[in-house]
Motif scaffolding. Structure first.
Motif, mmCIF file in Angstrom:
data_model
loop_
_atom_site.group_PDB
_atom_site.id
_atom_site.type_symbol
_atom_site.label_atom_id
_atom_site.label_comp_id
_atom_site.label_asym_id
_atom_site.label_seq_id
_atom_site.Cartn_x
_atom_site.Cartn_y
_atom_site.Cartn_z
ATOM 1 N N ILE A 90 -17.639 44.108 55.864
ATOM 2 C CA ILE A 90 -16.747 43.778 54.740
ATOM 3 C C ILE A 90 -15.733 44.913 54.550
ATOM 4 C CG2 ILE A 90 -16.659 43.272 52.259
ATOM 5 C CD1 ILE A 90 -19.570 42.092 52.680
ATOM 6 N N ASP A 91 -16.206 46.154 54.702
ATOM 7 C CA ASP A 91 -15.283 47.294 54.599
ATOM 8 C C ASP A 91 -14.182 47.195 55.662
ATOM 9 O OD1 ASP A 91 -16.798 48.290 52.532
ATOM 10 O OD2 ASP A 91 -17.982 49.634 53.806
ATOM 11 N N GLU A 92 -14.585 46.813 56.882
ATOM 12 C CA GLU A 92 -13.593 46.668 57.966
ATOM 13 C C GLU A 92 -12.565 45.594 57.614
ATOM 14 O OE1 GLU A 92 -16.679 47.832 61.551
ATOM 15 O OE2 GLU A 92 -15.889 45.779 61.492
ATOM 16 N N TYR A 93 -13.059 44.525 57.019
ATOM 17 C CA TYR A 93 -12.158 43.423 56.645
ATOM 18 C C TYR A 93 -11.155 43.885 55.583
ATOM 19 C CZ TYR A 93 -10.635 39.020 54.547
ATOM 20 O OH TYR A 93 -9.873 37.998 54.043
ATOM 21 N N ILE A 94 -11.655 44.606 54.606
ATOM 22 C CA ILE A 94 -10.781 45.093 53.525
ATOM 23 C C ILE A 94 -9.734 46.065 54.099
ATOM 24 C CG2 ILE A 94 -10.762 46.448 51.370
ATOM 25 C CD1 ILE A 94 -11.856 43.572 51.046
ATOM 26 N N GLN A 95 -10.178 46.904 55.045
ATOM 27 C CA GLN A 95 -9.225 47.821 55.701
ATOM 28 C C GLN A 95 -8.161 47.038 56.483
ATOM 29 O OE1 GLN A 95 -11.809 50.392 57.910
ATOM 30 N NE2 GLN A 95 -12.456 51.406 56.023
ATOM 31 N N ASN A 96 -8.591 45.956 57.111
ATOM 32 C CA ASN A 96 -7.662 45.121 57.882
ATOM 33 C C ASN A 96 -6.602 44.512 56.953
ATOM 34 O OD1 ASN A 96 -6.456 43.609 59.864
ATOM 35 N ND2 ASN A 96 -8.225 42.335 60.330
ATOM 36 N N ILE A 97 -7.039 44.024 55.787
ATOM 37 C CA ILE A 97 -6.070 43.456 54.828
ATOM 38 C C ILE A 97 -5.072 44.545 54.434
ATOM 39 C CG2 ILE A 97 -5.729 42.455 52.528
ATOM 40 C CD1 ILE A 97 -8.532 41.314 52.628
ATOM 41 N N SER A 98 -5.622 45.723 54.118
ATOM 42 C CA SER A 98 -4.786 46.829 53.664
ATOM 43 C C SER A 98 -3.721 47.183 54.711
ATOM 44 C CB SER A 98 -5.699 48.025 53.358
ATOM 45 O OG SER A 98 -4.938 49.187 53.197
ATOM 46 N N LEU A 99 -4.166 47.297 55.979
ATOM 47 C CA LEU A 99 -3.231 47.652 57.061
ATOM 48 C C LEU A 99 -2.230 46.532 57.336
ATOM 49 C CD1 LEU A 99 -5.484 49.346 59.769
ATOM 50 C CD2 LEU A 99 -3.453 50.326 58.675
ATOM 51 N N GLN A 101 -1.296 43.914 55.465
ATOM 52 C CA GLN A 101 -0.389 43.487 54.394
ATOM 53 C C GLN A 101 0.236 44.663 53.655
ATOM 54 O OE1 GLN A 101 -2.694 40.604 52.107
ATOM 55 N NE2 GLN A 101 -2.309 39.024 53.656
ATOM 56 N N GLY A 102 -0.116 45.890 54.071
ATOM 57 C CA GLY A 102 0.474 47.074 53.444
ATOM 58 C C GLY A 102 0.084 47.233 51.981
ATOM 59 N N VAL A 103 -1.159 46.887 51.690
ATOM 60 C CA VAL A 103 -1.653 47.008 50.313
ATOM 61 C C VAL A 103 -2.547 48.254 50.229
ATOM 62 C CG1 VAL A 103 -2.883 45.771 48.470
ATOM 63 C CG2 VAL A 103 -1.833 44.489 50.337
ATOM 64 N N PRO A 104 -2.386 49.104 49.219
ATOM 65 C CA PRO A 104 -3.280 50.263 49.121
ATOM 66 C C PRO A 104 -4.736 49.828 49.015
ATOM 67 C CG PRO A 104 -1.502 50.389 47.491
ATOM 68 C CD PRO A 104 -1.417 49.034 48.116
ATOM 69 N N LEU A 105 -5.622 50.558 49.714
ATOM 70 C CA LEU A 105 -7.058 50.219 49.704
ATOM 71 C C LEU A 105 -7.597 50.132 48.279
ATOM 72 C CD1 LEU A 105 -9.035 52.184 52.451
ATOM 73 C CD2 LEU A 105 -8.998 49.722 52.036
ATOM 74 N N SER A 106 -7.116 51.060 47.440
ATOM 75 C CA SER A 106 -7.635 51.105 46.070
ATOM 76 C C SER A 106 -7.342 49.810 45.309
ATOM 77 C CB SER A 106 -7.031 52.306 45.329
ATOM 78 O OG SER A 106 -5.623 52.259 45.452
ATOM 79 N N ASP A 107 -6.264 49.110 45.707
ATOM 80 C CA ASP A 107 -5.905 47.856 45.011
ATOM 81 C C ASP A 107 -6.869 46.716 45.334
ATOM 82 O OD1 ASP A 107 -3.731 49.229 44.154
ATOM 83 O OD2 ASP A 107 -2.243 47.744 44.818
ATOM 84 N N ILE A 108 -7.506 46.785 46.521
ATOM 85 C CA ILE A 108 -8.317 45.631 46.945
ATOM 86 C C ILE A 108 -9.809 45.970 47.122
ATOM 87 C CG2 ILE A 108 -6.555 44.153 47.998
ATOM 88 C CD1 ILE A 108 -7.147 45.489 50.673
ATOM 89 N N SER A 109 -10.176 47.199 46.830
ATOM 90 C CA SER A 109 -11.588 47.552 47.032
ATOM 91 C C SER A 109 -12.488 46.721 46.101
ATOM 92 C CB SER A 109 -11.825 49.044 46.835
ATOM 93 O OG SER A 109 -11.440 49.403 45.537
#
Ligand SMILES: Cc1cc2nc3c(=O)[nH]c(=O)nc-3n(C[C@H](O)[C@H](O)[C@H](O)COP(=O)(O)O)c2cc1C
Length: 210
Positions: A90-99, A101-109
């Protein structure tokens, strides 16, 4: 509608022509269609093996009720669900979204935490059923893409997953074979291609609540 024409063209191929191979470019197209599959939360909690190696497919055929499609097709797709609920996926998936879509990790954690919480609420049996279901969506994309390219395929559950897991070393990778699909080109001798498609009537399939 081209899609309906394709769906009428395709059939679960029983006899492939072993002399016909799928071109690399088309194989890439099939893999891209699988990659674009929908999945719950978008997690894609599975891997897909694309096997051409003949020796390996001989072994897999023995674990597939000796069904000839395994060795006669051009390639064999093996859809494997994740067996581990490890939060790192799940962490990898969230990192993938961040990279992506250019969204800061903190916004989607928080979204990641939400997914972890809802998945951990499932029992083992619910988790396995859920993660296996995801692979069928990918299988469906493969079948549609095959039909569009006039490539034949046969969705198959007629195999022994434990033996596949052992032969392919899937256990060690925390993977489990769920469903498979040999893909290639039909043999002219495959009588199945001439049979009329059997499906429920619209009346018995649908309930129209107007
Ligand atoms: C999940 C699944 C598992 C299947 N397993 C096998 C199988 O092991 N061997 C086989 O020859 N066909 C298998 N089939 C093919 C079905 O029998 C076939 O799709 C169905 O009868 C409808 O016919 P059609 O696909 O030719 O339209 C499977 C299909 C699905 C969707």
């Amino acid at each position: 509608m081209k899609l309906l024409e394709n769906l009428n063209w395709r059939y679960a191929t029983k006899k492939f022509d072993p002399s016909k191979k799928i071109e690399q470019e088309d194989l890439g197209r099939l893999m891209e269609a699988v990659r674009l599959s929908v999945s719950s939360y978008g997690l894609q909690f599975y891997n897909v093996l694309v096997i051409e190696n003949q020796e390996l497919r001989e072994k897999l055929r023995e674990a597939s009720w000796n069904q000839a499609q395994i060795t006669d097709a051009s390639h064999l797709f093996v859809f494997c669900n994740y067996t581990s609920r490890d939060g790192r996926h799940i962490d990898e998936y969230i990192q993938n979204i961040s990279l992506t879509q250019g969204v800061p990790l903190s916004d989607i954690s928080g979204y990641g935490d939400f997914i972890k919480k809802s998945l951990s609420a499932k029992s083992d049996a619910q988790w396995h059923a859920w993660s296996e279901r995801q692979t069928y969506l990918a299988l469906s994309n493969l079948l549609l893409a095959c039909a569009d390219l006039r490539i034949d395929a046969c969705p198959m559950e007629g195999f022994e997953p434990e033996k596949y897991n052992a032969i392919l070393g899937l256990d060690k990778q925390e993977l489990n074979a769920v469903v498979i699909a040999p893909v290639g080109y039909r043999s002219e001798e495959d009588e199945t291609q001439f049979r009329k498609k059997v499906r429920k009537s619209r009346e018995s399939l649908f309930q129209l609540l107007t």
